[in-house]
Design a protein around this motif. Structure first.
Motif, PDB file in Angstrom:
ATOM      1  N   ALA A 114       0.471  -1.106  -0.180  1.00  0.00           N
ATOM      2  CA  ALA A 114       0.254  -0.381  -0.161  1.00  0.00           C
ATOM      3  C   ALA A 114       0.706   1.541  -0.493  1.00  0.00           C
ATOM      4  O   ALA A 114       0.677   2.170  -0.619  1.00  0.00           O
ATOM      5  CB  ALA A 114      -0.862   0.315   0.817  1.00  0.00           C
ATOM      6  N   ARG A 115       1.487   0.836   1.220  1.00  0.00           N
ATOM      7  CA  ARG A 115       3.201   2.007   0.976  1.00  0.00           C
ATOM      8  C   ARG A 115       3.860   1.955  -0.428  1.00  0.00           C
ATOM      9  O   ARG A 115       3.775   3.404  -1.292  1.00  0.00           O
ATOM     10  CB  ARG A 115       4.120   2.167   1.980  1.00  0.00           C
ATOM     11  N   MET A 151      12.049  -2.462   1.273  1.00  0.00           N
ATOM     12  CA  MET A 151      11.376  -1.960   2.712  1.00  0.00           C
ATOM     13  C   MET A 151      12.264  -1.198   2.486  1.00  0.00           C
ATOM     14  O   MET A 151      11.505  -0.047   2.983  1.00  0.00           O
ATOM     15  CB  MET A 151      11.110  -2.692   3.804  1.00  0.00           C
ATOM     16  N   ILE A 152      13.520  -0.986   2.908  1.00  0.00           N
ATOM     17  CA  ILE A 152      13.810   0.304   3.777  1.00  0.00           C
ATOM     18  C   ILE A 152      13.814   1.226   2.123  1.00  0.00           C
ATOM     19  O   ILE A 152      13.725   2.797   3.039  1.00  0.00           O
ATOM     20  CB  ILE A 152      15.730  -0.141   3.418  1.00  0.00           C
ATOM     21  N   PHE A 153      13.709   0.671   1.304  1.00  0.00           N
ATOM     22  CA  PHE A 153      14.193   1.853  -0.217  1.00  0.00           C
ATOM     23  C   PHE A 153      12.857   2.529   0.098  1.00  0.00           C
ATOM     24  O   PHE A 153      12.779   3.342  -0.505  1.00  0.00           O
ATOM     25  CB  PHE A 153      14.549   0.947  -1.429  1.00  0.00           C
ATOM     26  N   GLU A 192      12.608   4.802   2.543  1.00  0.00           N
ATOM     27  CA  GLU A 192      13.890   6.424   2.448  1.00  0.00           C
ATOM     28  C   GLU A 192      12.381   7.226   1.579  1.00  0.00           C
ATOM     29  O   GLU A 192      12.713   8.170   1.363  1.00  0.00           O
ATOM     30  CB  GLU A 192      14.675   5.437   1.138  1.00  0.00           C
ATOM     31  N   LEU A 193      12.073   6.606   0.193  1.00  0.00           N
ATOM     32  CA  LEU A 193      10.776   7.177  -0.620  1.00  0.00           C
ATOM     33  C   LEU A 193       9.778   8.309  -0.273  1.00  0.00           C
ATOM     34  O   LEU A 193       9.883   8.960  -0.274  1.00  0.00           O
ATOM     35  CB  LEU A 193      10.665   6.649  -1.867  1.00  0.00           C
ATOM     36  N   THR A 194       9.913   7.026   0.806  1.00  0.00           N
ATOM     37  CA  THR A 194       8.619   7.848   1.911  1.00  0.00           C
ATOM     38  C   THR A 194       8.170   9.030   2.280  1.00  0.00           C
ATOM     39  O   THR A 194       8.049  10.126   2.647  1.00  0.00           O
ATOM     40  CB  THR A 194       7.909   6.689   2.463  1.00  0.00           C
ATOM     41  N   LYS A 250      10.126  14.783  -1.520  1.00  0.00           N
ATOM     42  CA  LYS A 250       9.690  14.997  -3.750  1.00  0.00           C
ATOM     43  C   LYS A 250      10.234  13.059  -4.244  1.00  0.00           C
ATOM     44  O   LYS A 250      10.854  12.491  -3.392  1.00  0.00           O
ATOM     45  CB  LYS A 250      10.548  15.736  -4.278  1.00  0.00           C
ATOM     46  N   LYS A 251       9.479  12.542  -4.764  1.00  0.00           N
ATOM     47  CA  LYS A 251       9.773  11.348  -4.998  1.00  0.00           C
ATOM     48  C   LYS A 251      10.121  11.492  -6.297  1.00  0.00           C
ATOM     49  O   LYS A 251       9.400  11.610  -8.101  1.00  0.00           O
ATOM     50  CB  LYS A 251       8.359   9.791  -5.649  1.00  0.00           C
ATOM     51  N   PRO A 252      11.178  10.696  -6.897  1.00  0.00           N
ATOM     52  CA  PRO A 252      11.273  11.095  -8.002  1.00  0.00           C
ATOM     53  C   PRO A 252      11.200   9.769  -9.412  1.00  0.00           C
ATOM     54  O   PRO A 252      11.371   8.618  -8.984  1.00  0.00           O
ATOM     55  CB  PRO A 252      13.424  10.724  -7.960  1.00  0.00           C
TER      56      PRO A 252
END
Length: 862
Positions: free
Chosen positions: A676-677, A734-736, A739-741, A745-747
């Motif tokens: 979901a994330r 999940m770590i990645f 980090e994005l969450t 900004k989400k490249p």
RNA sequence: GCCGAUGUGGCGGAAUGGCAGACGCUACGGACUUAAAAUCCGUUGGGCGGCAACGCCCGUGCGGGUUCGAGUCCCGCCAUCGGCACCA
């Protein structure tokens, strides 16, 4: 709970993408020469142990292994391999037949219903099988070739000189008439050499099931299926000469990438032992007894001889006044089931025959007994008993007051019976020799004087290959004047007759005996009534997947060479399944494969190069999943609640593939939240409650930090998938995502990489988000499943500054950040100047400094 | 009895001989909400000390050993699971 709003619309997009993959034939794997085949790509054959489609449907234990192979298949495709990833049905078997007995419904109907159910379940999980290659062992187009291979076995013999199977015609050419004169006739001689032959030997008969069983199918004297009592009785049965391959089945395990434990299991099952045969003359008789022993060095300690009660010599040598006792004992043993025979093993029983044998080593006269602790089916069915150095003989000798003579000096003091290695004593010319040397010396001596010879024995027995069942492959054999004859290849398949009544006959007659019309042929011959065991189809199904529709042969030669050639002994690159098949299926399939290889039908000596056993999935109560415990988890329920992607991901996240681990619904929820994330990285809900593309998505280059995590993730996921270490690959993703969450900004480039890495694991979500991004951003053409796997740059991962831990006497006291590859001297300078270290080192002398570059500096003080 | 595998927080599990407990679950606290769910942020092996930043001690089934350093290597046990079980 099911009323709760789903966190992302998997119920819509999962079936959608399954449909798209099907319509576009995304996972079709063409054969060489077929449309769309790319010969420049390397091949990868990844195989699941195909299931028996039971009425109960799949549970989450089945799907664990299937998910693992599917991830690998998808990953390898993205890596640019031609991937063969098929699925089929091992559909002959007892449950369908027993269901037919109860309901009158033909097994074929039950089977096709169950297959449809299984297939629907598998498709709901989104497995990337090439369904155009689906096979079913009960399909006449399939079992035609099972029967064909049986005929190959029937029409072959094993040449011990060349150590391989050869066509039966070459047997006659290779032998002179006198070699078969002793066998009675040419026919008997040929029949006694075939790889498939008829035997009258005692077999495991299960009255309840109304069938005989292989040794492997009998557990503790009971049937493996159902747990019914099994008795031994002589019956006319088909056997396969697997023992001829004992040596090769053992040796050729060597270069397979199988778990060592499975190899050990097979080695133990094959049970090779080296020893000697020794001939004991019988006093006052022309006859002699040949015994087999692995301890020829103890021959001087042999104080009696024991024959198996079934041994033919017993009738000849028994003294008149012992006849009554001996026959009584034989009768007693005969009536015992295997269970009783082993259960009563606690107390040794036996009877003296009244006859005496001459120990060839010392010419002493020693009594001959019969006892059921000696098995007729192993070795020569007779032993020399050395009670001082064999536990069983010791026990027996004590029970019956027989002489115990020590002939091996134990290295350490030992009490009672010593069965280890030591130094020979009381043994004439062997005295003083170590066990190893004494064995050799005695064997040489036996050969010299003609009283024996070297000998190698296997525990492995020939494979009892016929069953008194309806729902199995009929044998392509007819009987004419009491002799078996092969059905012509052109007349295959031999299809089982339709029966109204499937019940066991209540006698040893198979149910096929009821099909009177089917049995008798116009020429007067009558059909073989037995059927093949369930193992038959699974012995070669992996070959049929290569060319499932081929009408001309069991496997297309060109395609076989392509898909099975790996430059290694085994052809299938990865085979995943449960440990329960460690000996049976895997040994039988290896045997058939070797025969086919010998006959030039396949190009590798082994079927499966790399084998992985998935562990068992236990119920949430940590118990084996079973209906009676009520802890069975059905994948359909999990899919309805959390989606197929969550099911797949959770099964891989639970722990290492090979270990058994308990199911946990909150664990499923954990990975569901993770997915979901991922969804919300790309999509957000607007005020109307509709999903729309997130405005946080940007074309900007990822930050330095994010770039690092991204490349570290590509690297770890790639390496972990190769190693089938899926749980840690997921942890890294999940770590990645965390980090994005966490970043505002989400490249898009980072999100894109994530979707590709996630694709083999949770392909629907990956495909859906890929599609959604396509509408707004460039670089999302086609299907995510057909993209190239991302690569990482080592240079991005390189750190210019490193944290070094500073230890005193091996304990962490501080840490410092320093330039990478800082030399040891400067590092030491920096370390000793740290306040904490200074304090700790006060009034102490530095004894030693250990520096592990870029990791640790350890100061040894006192 | 023999062979093999496994043993790490409350749970599933991470750790090329180099910071034990990554990641997830659970639990607790906070934000958002009228409220709850969901979500987001934090804490979460045990113990001791400190208002606190923090510091110290113990800890990978048990007992030994090797090593500057052991969850990891060696020896000996224990427990659980799987296989074989009169194979001479």
């Amino acid at each position: 709970m099911s009323e709760r709003r789903k966190q992302f619309p998997f119920l819509e997009f999962e079936p959608h993408w399954q449909r798209v993959w099907k319509e576009q034939q995304t996972f079709r794997a063409p054969n060489p020469g077929e449309n769309g085949f790319d010969p420049t790509k390397p091949k990868f054959y990844v195989l699941d142990m195909f299931p028996y489609p039971s009425g109960e449907g799949l549970h989450v234990g089945h799907t664990e292994g299937y998910t693992a192979t599917d991830i690998l298949a998808r990953y390898k495709r993205m890596q640019g391999f031609n991937v063969l990833h098929p699925m089929g049905w091992d559909a002959f078997g007892l449950p369908a037949e027993q269901f037919a007995i109860k309901t009158g419904q033909h097994p074929a109907i039950t089977t096709s219903k169950n297959v449809a159910h299984f297939k629907a379940q598998l498709q709901r999980i989104g497995f990337s099988y090439d369904w155009a290659r689906e096979i079913n062992t009960t399909d006449p187009d399939f079992f035609r070739w099972t029967q064909w291979i049986f005929l190959k076995l029937y029409n072959s013999w094993f040449d011990p000189e060349k150590n391989c199977a050869r066509p039966i015609e070459e047997l006659i050419a290779a032998h002179t008439p006198d070699s078969y004169e002793t066998a009675g006739s040419l026919r008997d001689f040929i029949d006694s050499n075939r790889l498939a032959y008829v035997s009258e030997a005692p077999v495991n008969w299960c009255p309840e099931l109304g069938t005989v069983l292989a040794n492997e199918e009998v557990v503790d004297g009971k049937s493996e299926i159902g747990g019914f009592p099994v008795i031994r009785r002589p019956m006319r049965q088909w056997m396969l000469r697997i023992t001829a391959y004992g040596e090769r089945l053992l040796n050729e395990l060597e270069n397979l990438d199988w778990p060592e434990s499975i190899k050990t299991l097979q080695r133990n099952w094959i049970g090779r032992s080296e020893g000697a045969e020794a001939i004991f003359r019988i006093q006052g008789s022309e006859e002699s007894i040949t015994v087999y022993t692995t301890r020829p060095d103890t021959l001087f300690g042999a104080t009696y001889v024991v024959l198996a009660p079934e041994h033919p010599l017993v009738e000849i040598i028994t003294a008149p006044d012992q006849k009554a006792q001996v026959s009584a004992y034989q009768e007693q043993v005969r009536s015992k089931s295997d269970l009783e025979r082993t259960d009563l093993a606690k107390e040794k029983t036996g009877v003296f025959t009244g006859a005496y044998a001459i120990n060839p080593a010392n010419q002493e006269s020693i009594p001959i007994w019969i006892a059921d602790y000696v098995l007729f089916s192993y070795g020569t069915g007779a032993i020399m008993a050395v009670p001082a150095h064999d536990e069983r003989d010791f026990e027996f000798a004590q029970t019956f007051g027989l002489e115990i003579r020590e002939v091996v000096e134990a290295p350490q003091l030992s009490k009672g019976c010593f069965s280890g290695e030591g130094t020979a004593k009381n043994s004439g010319f062997l005295n003083g020799l170590s066990t190893g040397n004494a064995k050799r010396a005695m064997t040489d001596w036996l050969e010299e004087v003609g009283a024996g010879k070297r000998s190698i024995r296997f525990k492995l027995r020939d494979w009892l290959f016929s069953r008194q069942r309806y729902w199995g492959e009929p044998f392509p054999i007819v009987w004419n004047n009491g002799f078996p004859e092969a059905v012509a290849e052109a007349d295959l398949p031999v299809v089982p007759p339709l029966l109204a009544d499937y019940r066991p006959t209540g006698t040893i007659e198979p149910p096929l005996a009821k099909a009177k019309d089917w049995i008798t042929l116009p020429c007067g011959a009558s059909r073989e009534l037995n059927t093949m065991p369930q193992w038959a189809g699974s012995c070669w199904y992996y070959l049929r997947f290569i060319s499932p529709k081929d009408r001309l042969s069991f496997v297309d030669k060109t395609a076989e060479k392509y898909w099975m050639h790996s430059g290694k002994p085994g052809g299938v690159d990865l085979y995943v399944g449960g440990t329960e098949h460690a000996v049976l299926h895997l040994l039988y399939a290896r045997f058939w494969h070797k025969v086919l290889y010998d006959l030039g039908q396949v190009s590798t000596i082994e079927p499966f190069q790399r084998l992985v056993n998935q562990g068992m999935i236990l119920g949430s109560d940590n118990q084996k999943m079973s209906k009676s415990r009520g802890n069975v988890v059905n994948p359909d329920e999990v899919i309805a609640e959390y989606g197929a992607d969550s099911l797949r991901l959770y099964e891989m996240f639970m722990g290492p593939l090979e270990t058994s681990k308990p199911w946990s619904m909150s664990g499923v929820e954990g990975v569901y939240r993770f997915l979901a994330r991922v969804w919300r990285l790309v999509m957000i809900e607007n005020q109307e409650g509709n999903w729309q593309l997130s405005p946080a998505l940007v074309f900007d280059a990822p930050s330095h930090r994010l770039r690092k995590v991204m490349h570290a993730t590509i690297k770890k996921v790639t390496q972990d998938v190769e190693a089938l270490s899926f749980n840690t690959a997921i942890a890294q993703m999940m770590i990645f995502v965390n980090e994005l969450t966490g970043s505002e900004k989400k490249p898009v480039s980072a999100v894109k990489t994530l979707l590709l890495l996630l694709n083999p694991f949770s392909p629907h979500l990956s495909e859906e988000l890929w599609f959604r991004l396509k509408k707004t951003f460039d670089g999302f053409d086609g299907l995510a499943s057909q993209e190239r796997w991302p690569t990482w740059e080592e240079s991005v991962l390189a750190e210019e500054e490193i944290e070094i831990i500073v230890q005193i006497n091996g304990k962490v006291r501080d840490r410092i950040r320093v330039r990478k590859d800082l030399d040891a001297e400067e590092l030491q300078q920096r370390a000793v100047n740290l306040p904490k270290i200074r304090e700790a080192a006060e009034n102490k002398i530095v004894r030693k400094v250990v520096v592990v570059p870029n990791k640790v500096i350890n100061l040894v003080l006192n």
